[in-house]
Design a protein around this motif. Structure first.
Motif, PDB file in Angstrom:
ATOM      1  N   PHE A   1      13.326   4.693  -9.330  1.00 37.70           N
ATOM      2  CA  PHE A   1      13.715   3.808  -8.233  1.00 37.70           C
ATOM      3  C   PHE A   1      13.199   4.319  -6.891  1.00 37.70           C
ATOM      4  CE2 PHE A   1      16.701   1.914 -11.213  1.00 37.70           C
ATOM      5  CZ  PHE A   1      16.553   0.588 -10.868  1.00 37.70           C
ATOM      6  N   LEU A   2      13.295   5.644  -6.721  1.00 38.90           N
ATOM      7  CA  LEU A   2      12.817   6.232  -5.475  1.00 38.90           C
ATOM      8  C   LEU A   2      11.325   5.952  -5.301  1.00 38.90           C
ATOM      9  CD1 LEU A   2      14.196   7.880  -3.275  1.00 38.90           C
ATOM     10  CD2 LEU A   2      13.165   9.922  -4.289  1.00 38.90           C
ATOM     11  N   ALA A   3      10.577   6.148  -6.387  1.00 44.71           N
ATOM     12  CA  ALA A   3       9.129   5.930  -6.317  1.00 44.71           C
ATOM     13  C   ALA A   3       8.834   4.473  -5.968  1.00 44.71           C
ATOM     14  CB  ALA A   3       8.475   6.305  -7.638  1.00 44.71           C
ATOM     15  N   GLY A   4       9.565   3.562  -6.597  1.00 46.75           N
ATOM     16  CA  GLY A   4       9.359   2.139  -6.307  1.00 46.75           C
ATOM     17  C   GLY A   4       9.599   1.837  -4.840  1.00 46.75           C
ATOM     18  N   GLY A   5      10.693   2.385  -4.314  1.00 44.77           N
ATOM     19  CA  GLY A   5      11.012   2.176  -2.903  1.00 44.77           C
ATOM     20  C   GLY A   5       9.937   2.730  -1.991  1.00 44.77           C
ATOM     21  N   ILE A   6       9.444   3.917  -2.341  1.00 47.32           N
ATOM     22  CA  ILE A   6       8.417   4.547  -1.496  1.00 47.32           C
ATOM     23  C   ILE A   6       7.139   3.705  -1.497  1.00 47.32           C
ATOM     24  CG2 ILE A   6       6.879   6.554  -1.323  1.00 47.32           C
ATOM     25  CD1 ILE A   6       9.297   8.253  -2.215  1.00 47.32           C
ATOM     26  N   VAL A   7       6.769   3.181  -2.673  1.00 46.42           N
ATOM     27  CA  VAL A   7       5.576   2.329  -2.735  1.00 46.42           C
ATOM     28  C   VAL A   7       5.754   1.122  -1.816  1.00 46.42           C
ATOM     29  CG1 VAL A   7       4.278   0.737  -4.198  1.00 46.42           C
ATOM     30  CG2 VAL A   7       4.826   3.016  -5.029  1.00 46.42           C
ATOM     31  N   GLY A   8       6.918   0.486  -1.895  1.00 50.63           N
ATOM     32  CA  GLY A   8       7.182  -0.668  -1.034  1.00 50.63           C
ATOM     33  C   GLY A   8       7.079  -0.287   0.434  1.00 50.63           C
ATOM     34  N   ALA A   9       7.633   0.884   0.768  1.00 44.54           N
ATOM     35  CA  ALA A   9       7.593   1.336   2.159  1.00 44.54           C
ATOM     36  C   ALA A   9       6.151   1.592   2.597  1.00 44.54           C
ATOM     37  CB  ALA A   9       8.429   2.601   2.316  1.00 44.54           C
ATOM     38  N   LEU A  10       5.338   2.151   1.694  1.00 45.84           N
ATOM     39  CA  LEU A  10       3.944   2.454   2.053  1.00 45.84           C
ATOM     40  C   LEU A  10       3.156   1.177   2.337  1.00 45.84           C
ATOM     41  CD1 LEU A  10       2.942   5.375  -0.360  1.00 45.84           C
ATOM     42  CD2 LEU A  10       3.192   5.428   2.125  1.00 45.84           C
ATOM     43  N   VAL A  11       3.342   0.171   1.469  1.00 42.91           N
ATOM     44  CA  VAL A  11       2.620  -1.091   1.686  1.00 42.91           C
ATOM     45  C   VAL A  11       3.060  -1.702   3.019  1.00 42.91           C
ATOM     46  CG1 VAL A  11       2.114  -3.384   0.786  1.00 42.91           C
ATOM     47  CG2 VAL A  11       2.414  -1.489  -0.796  1.00 42.91           C
ATOM     48  N   ALA A  12       4.381  -1.668   3.266  1.00 45.87           N
ATOM     49  CA  ALA A  12       4.886  -2.214   4.530  1.00 45.87           C
ATOM     50  C   ALA A  12       4.307  -1.440   5.708  1.00 45.87           C
ATOM     51  CB  ALA A  12       6.405  -2.157   4.557  1.00 45.87           C
ATOM     52  N   THR A  13       4.104  -0.125   5.526  1.00 42.23           N
ATOM     53  CA  THR A  13       3.524   0.680   6.598  1.00 42.23           C
ATOM     54  C   THR A  13       2.142   0.157   6.975  1.00 42.23           C
ATOM     55  OG1 THR A  13       4.677   2.577   5.710  1.00 42.23           O
ATOM     56  CG2 THR A  13       2.941   3.028   7.294  1.00 42.23           C
ATOM     57  N   ILE A  14       1.360  -0.216   5.948  1.00 43.36           N
ATOM     58  CA  ILE A  14       0.012  -0.729   6.238  1.00 43.36           C
ATOM     59  C   ILE A  14       0.122  -2.001   7.084  1.00 43.36           C
ATOM     60  CG2 ILE A  14      -2.132  -1.629   5.233  1.00 43.36           C
ATOM     61  CD1 ILE A  14      -1.605   0.030   2.777  1.00 43.36           C
ATOM     62  N   VAL A  15       1.021  -2.905   6.673  1.00 47.62           N
ATOM     63  CA  VAL A  15       1.187  -4.153   7.423  1.00 47.62           C
ATOM     64  C   VAL A  15       1.597  -3.847   8.863  1.00 47.62           C
ATOM     65  CG1 VAL A  15       2.492  -6.298   7.609  1.00 47.62           C
ATOM     66  CG2 VAL A  15       1.825  -5.466   5.362  1.00 47.62           C
ATOM     67  N   ALA A  16       2.617  -2.992   9.001  1.00 43.47           N
ATOM     68  CA  ALA A  16       3.148  -2.712  10.336  1.00 43.47           C
ATOM     69  C   ALA A  16       2.117  -1.993  11.192  1.00 43.47           C
ATOM     70  CB  ALA A  16       4.412  -1.868  10.214  1.00 43.47           C
ATOM     71  N   PHE A  17       1.477  -0.999  10.609  1.00 46.00           N
ATOM     72  CA  PHE A  17       0.539  -0.194  11.394  1.00 46.00           C
ATOM     73  C   PHE A  17      -0.638  -1.034  11.873  1.00 46.00           C
ATOM     74  CE2 PHE A  17      -2.982   2.652  12.119  1.00 46.00           C
ATOM     75  CZ  PHE A  17      -2.385   3.633  12.896  1.00 46.00           C
ATOM     76  N   THR A  18      -1.254  -1.784  10.942  1.00 52.49           N
ATOM     77  CA  THR A  18      -2.438  -2.548  11.335  1.00 52.49           C
ATOM     78  C   THR A  18      -2.082  -3.630  12.351  1.00 52.49           C
ATOM     79  OG1 THR A  18      -2.166  -3.965   9.418  1.00 52.49           O
ATOM     80  CG2 THR A  18      -3.775  -2.189   9.229  1.00 52.49           C
ATOM     81  N   SER A  19      -0.877  -4.176  12.251  1.00 56.96           N
ATOM     82  CA  SER A  19      -0.567  -5.247  13.195  1.00 56.96           C
ATOM     83  C   SER A  19      -0.059  -4.699  14.524  1.00 56.96           C
ATOM     84  CB  SER A  19       0.425  -6.221  12.569  1.00 56.96           C
ATOM     85  OG  SER A  19       1.704  -5.992  13.056  1.00 56.96           O
ATOM     86  N   LEU A  20       0.819  -3.711  14.466  1.00 54.18           N
ATOM     87  CA  LEU A  20       1.430  -3.240  15.709  1.00 54.18           C
ATOM     88  C   LEU A  20       0.478  -2.365  16.522  1.00 54.18           C
ATOM     89  CD1 LEU A  20       4.998  -2.383  14.440  1.00 54.18           C
ATOM     90  CD2 LEU A  20       4.316  -4.277  15.894  1.00 54.18           C
ATOM     91  N   PHE A  21      -0.292  -1.546  15.838  1.00 56.91           N
ATOM     92  CA  PHE A  21      -1.109  -0.594  16.588  1.00 56.91           C
ATOM     93  C   PHE A  21      -2.575  -0.999  16.647  1.00 56.91           C
ATOM     94  CE2 PHE A  21       2.614   1.719  15.110  1.00 56.91           C
ATOM     95  CZ  PHE A  21       3.098   2.168  16.322  1.00 56.91           C
ATOM     96  N   TRP A  22      -2.991  -1.892  15.705  1.00 56.75           N
ATOM     97  CA  TRP A  22      -4.397  -2.297  15.735  1.00 56.75           C
ATOM     98  C   TRP A  22      -4.565  -3.768  16.055  1.00 56.75           C
ATOM     99  CZ3 TRP A  22      -8.536   0.282  12.313  1.00 56.75           C
ATOM    100  CH2 TRP A  22      -8.496   1.661  12.524  1.00 56.75           C
ATOM    101  N   GLY A  23      -3.479  -4.504  16.100  1.00 56.37           N
ATOM    102  CA  GLY A  23      -3.579  -5.903  16.494  1.00 56.37           C
ATOM    103  C   GLY A  23      -4.173  -6.827  15.440  1.00 56.37           C
TER     104      GLY A  23
END
Lengths: 346, 326
Positions: free
Chosen positions: B65-87
């Motif tokens: 379960f932890l691994a699943g959660g971390i994967v979800g968090a990592l994918v969300a990080t890509i979305v957040a990072f590219t949009s918030l910091f790279w526009g």
């Protein structure tokens, strides 16, 4: 002027260089992680797609629907619409083509049936796109959800047809409907499984799309309304009407792709008739930066990846979805590289 | 199927909807703070695969379960990072990730296809399971189902009864005002997107470790991410309504199974798509309910008013628009 051109060429080249470096790096890491020799996988992808005329013909088979759908998406993207429903529009095109061939073939000449099927396929594709368009303009449903819902409905419709009214005599199976008589197949080049007619129509439609975009009032209006709906309204251009127009044009293109899948490739209706080409063409257009020029090349490259990856499970025992991963990394890397350049410039 | 009992049916709705509850609540966090994470469909599949693989290798469900959660968090990080910091466009990146994560899951999970792995066992809650009817429906599940109840209540409480929740909602509505109040908007958006992604990852893990145990191609959770995104709209970005939407969809799915046993000649896939047009229909209703004419008509029909009020919602004002400070 020469200096300006050189600068632009350098910019494009550096963007693509960065993109492909990232793609190669990440894909290699991925392959190493799964214990696959990367070089062998790459060679297999190249040999599996460009190794013989037969394989190139198969790449072109993929190129046709990808290019058609991408052309359709140029209309909707210029209106800032996310036409994810293009996948379902391909499916409906295939359903329309199958229906006409099934219903008309006992009574009319094959060539007439093929023409009727062509028209009906485009009509159904456009109709399906219009549903999404009307849901967007009148129903307030975001086109992503309307299109997506309709994709699932289209998939359900195809399965119902294959297992219900159009099932094979005796057994209904996932392998699709009964194959059509040979006379209802689009003629192919000898020994190669590629239809010159399909190829020619695709090229014509591509050129037509470019002309519409560059030289006609429609193209201008699409951009004008897409860029600023309120300004469009001030000039008497109705955003709603242009939304519906762009959607139906995309649907026509997708329906055409569905028609070629039925008459030129599978010669029957199968559950995966659209082969995800609609979704994939969204990636093609994004990678083309929403411009028409790179589309044929990117569609060809994506076709190579799709066809080349078929060998992967057989020889290297890895899943063929590697092609999809590479395509995804391509687009992400490109988006980042593009943005990076804009930032450095600005 | 004539002898199906209502409480068994409701119990299977509750357990079948548990992953959807996590996914929709996760996305509610993300969207309430103004970000759209469109990658749900791919994320759920990728985290389902990873959590199954990890649980299989370690023989430890917690790790899965932890691994699943971390994967979800990592994918969300890509979305957040590219949009918030790279526009970059959130929709574009999310869509690419949807397709890519799905293929990545099939590619990496190839060697875990169709093997027996660990799965969550039932854990009836003592005393509570004895309550007539409700005990059967709510308290004879695995631990994650109970956690999904807790998650609904906690999310609601967090949104509407804490200062942090107020801050979260204010950023989603008006990031500029929040910024002038001294909130670090981007950091907060980044954080909640990752939290949302983590919950979506948990949803994926629940599919491969409980609801549809195991891994394969197809896994059976394809399309669920899109449903989750639609449910968040249906539920009007409100945790309780969103959870209701998740259970409602679970009910529709179960009814699909029931109907199929009534008409066995129609393929299962047809019933599986049935909820999609219904979702569209409800989204249209939501839209129409905002019309003035409808509201006037409602004045004459007081009985229908609560239903329409339930459907009348507004999205967070800054949803999908990346905030750049001036």
């Amino acid at each position: 002027m020469g200096h300006e051109l050189k600068k632009r060429l350098f910019a494009v080249a550096s963007r693509w260089f960065v993109t492909f470096s990232i793609v190669i790096l990440l894909t290699t890491l991925l392959l190493l992680a799964t214990g696959t020799p990367p070089l062998e996988a790459y060679l297999l992808l190249i040999k599996g797609s460009l190794g013989s005329w037969n394989k190139i013909a198969r790449v072109l088979q993929v190129w046709i629907p990808l290019t058609l759908c991408s052309c359709g998406l140029l209309y909707t993207f210029s209106m800032k619409l996310w036409n994810i429903g293009i996948e379902g529009q391909v499916m409906l095109g295939a359903v329309g083509a199958t229906a006409m061939l099934k219903w008309l073939s006992p009574y009319f000449a094959p060539s007439l049936c093929l023409i009727a099927a062509f028209v009906f396929a485009m009509f159904l594709g456009a109709l399906w796109a219009l549903f999404a368009g009307i849901l967007k303009t009148k129903g307030g449903v975001n086109e992503i959800f309307a299109g997506l819902g309709l994709n699932f409905v289209a998939q359900g419709l195809i399965l119902w047809l294959i297992f219900g009214p159009w099932k094979r005599p005796g057994i209904a199976s996932m392998s699709g409907t009964e194959p059509f008589d040979y006379s209802l197949w689009l003629p192919t080049l000898q020994s190669l499984r590629i239809s010159p007619i399909a190829l020619a129509i695709t090229v014509i439609l591509f050129i037509a799309t470019v002309i519409i975009h560059k030289y006609t009032r429609w193209g201008l209006f699409f951009r004008a309304v897409g860029n600023n709906p309120t300004a469009g309204t001030l000039f008497g251009l109705s955003p709603q009407r242009y939304t519906l127009l762009a959607m139906s044009l995309a649907g026509i293109m997708a329906g055409c792709a569905g028609y070629f899948q039925v008459t030129g490739v599978y010669h029957r209706l199968i559950p995966s008739i659209s082969s995800n080409y609609g979704y994939l063409s969204l990636l093609v257009v994004m990678l083309a930066n929403y411009k028409w020029k790179p589309i044929p090349f990117i569609a060809f490259f994506f076709g190579c990846l799709n066809v080349g990856s078929i060998q992967l499970p057989l020889i290297l025992k890895i899943d063929s979805s590697l092609s999809g991963v590479i395509q995804g990394i391509c687009v992400l890397a490109f988006l980042c590289a593009y943005r990076w350049r804009l930032r450095n410039k600005g | 199927m004539m002898d199906f009992s209502l409480s068994i049916l409701m119990a299977s709705v509750v357990s079948g909807a548990a992953p959807l509850v996590f996914a929709t609540l996760g996305e509610t966090f993300t969207e309430r703070v103004g970000i759209i994470n469109l990658s749900l469909d791919g994320t759920i599949l990728l985290s389902a695969m990873v959590s199954f693989a990890v649980a299989y290798e370690t023989q430890n469900l917690m790790c899965g379960f932890l691994a699943g959660g971390i994967v979800g968090a990592l994918v969300a990080t890509i979305v957040a990072f590219t949009s918030l910091f790279w526009g970059l466009s959130q929709v574009a990146v999310g869509f690419v990730l949807t397709l890519m994560c799905k293929d990545l899951a099939y590619f990496l999970g190839n060697s875990y296809t169709r093997i027996q792995g660990p799965q969550l066992s039932h854990l009836p809650l003592p005393f509570l399971e004895k309550i007539p009817v409700i005990g059967n429906i709510l308290f004879q599940h695995n631990i994650m189902v109970y956690l999904s109840y807790a998650c609904i209540i906690a999310t609601w409480f967090y949104f509407y009864r804490t200062n942090w929740g107020l801050k979260l909602r204010s950023i989603g509505e008006n990031p500029r005002a929040a910024y002038t109040r001294g909130f670090s908007v981007r950091k907060i958006q980044f954080g909640y997107t990752i939290l949302g992604g983590f919950l979506v990852g948990i949803a994926g893990a629940l599919y491969s470790l409980s609801v549809k145990p195991g891994w394969g191609r197809p896994q059976g959770a394809e399309g669920i991410g899109w449903i989750a995104l639609a449910i968040v709209i249906f539920g009007g970005w409100d945790p309780l309504k969103v959870a209701f939407g998740a259970y409602f969809f679970g009910f529709l799915q179960i009814m699909g199974v029931v109907f199929q046993s009534w008409w066995p000649s129609i393929p299962a896939q047809v019933f599986q798509v049935a909820p999609f047009p219904l979702m569209i229909f409800i989204l249209v209703l939501i839209h129409l309910s905002r019309r003035k004419a409808v509201n006037e008509w409602l004045e004459a029909h007081p009985l229908l008013r609560p239903l329409v009020r339930f459907l009348q919602v507004n999205p967070p004002a800054s949803l999908g628009k990346t905030y750049h400070k001036e």
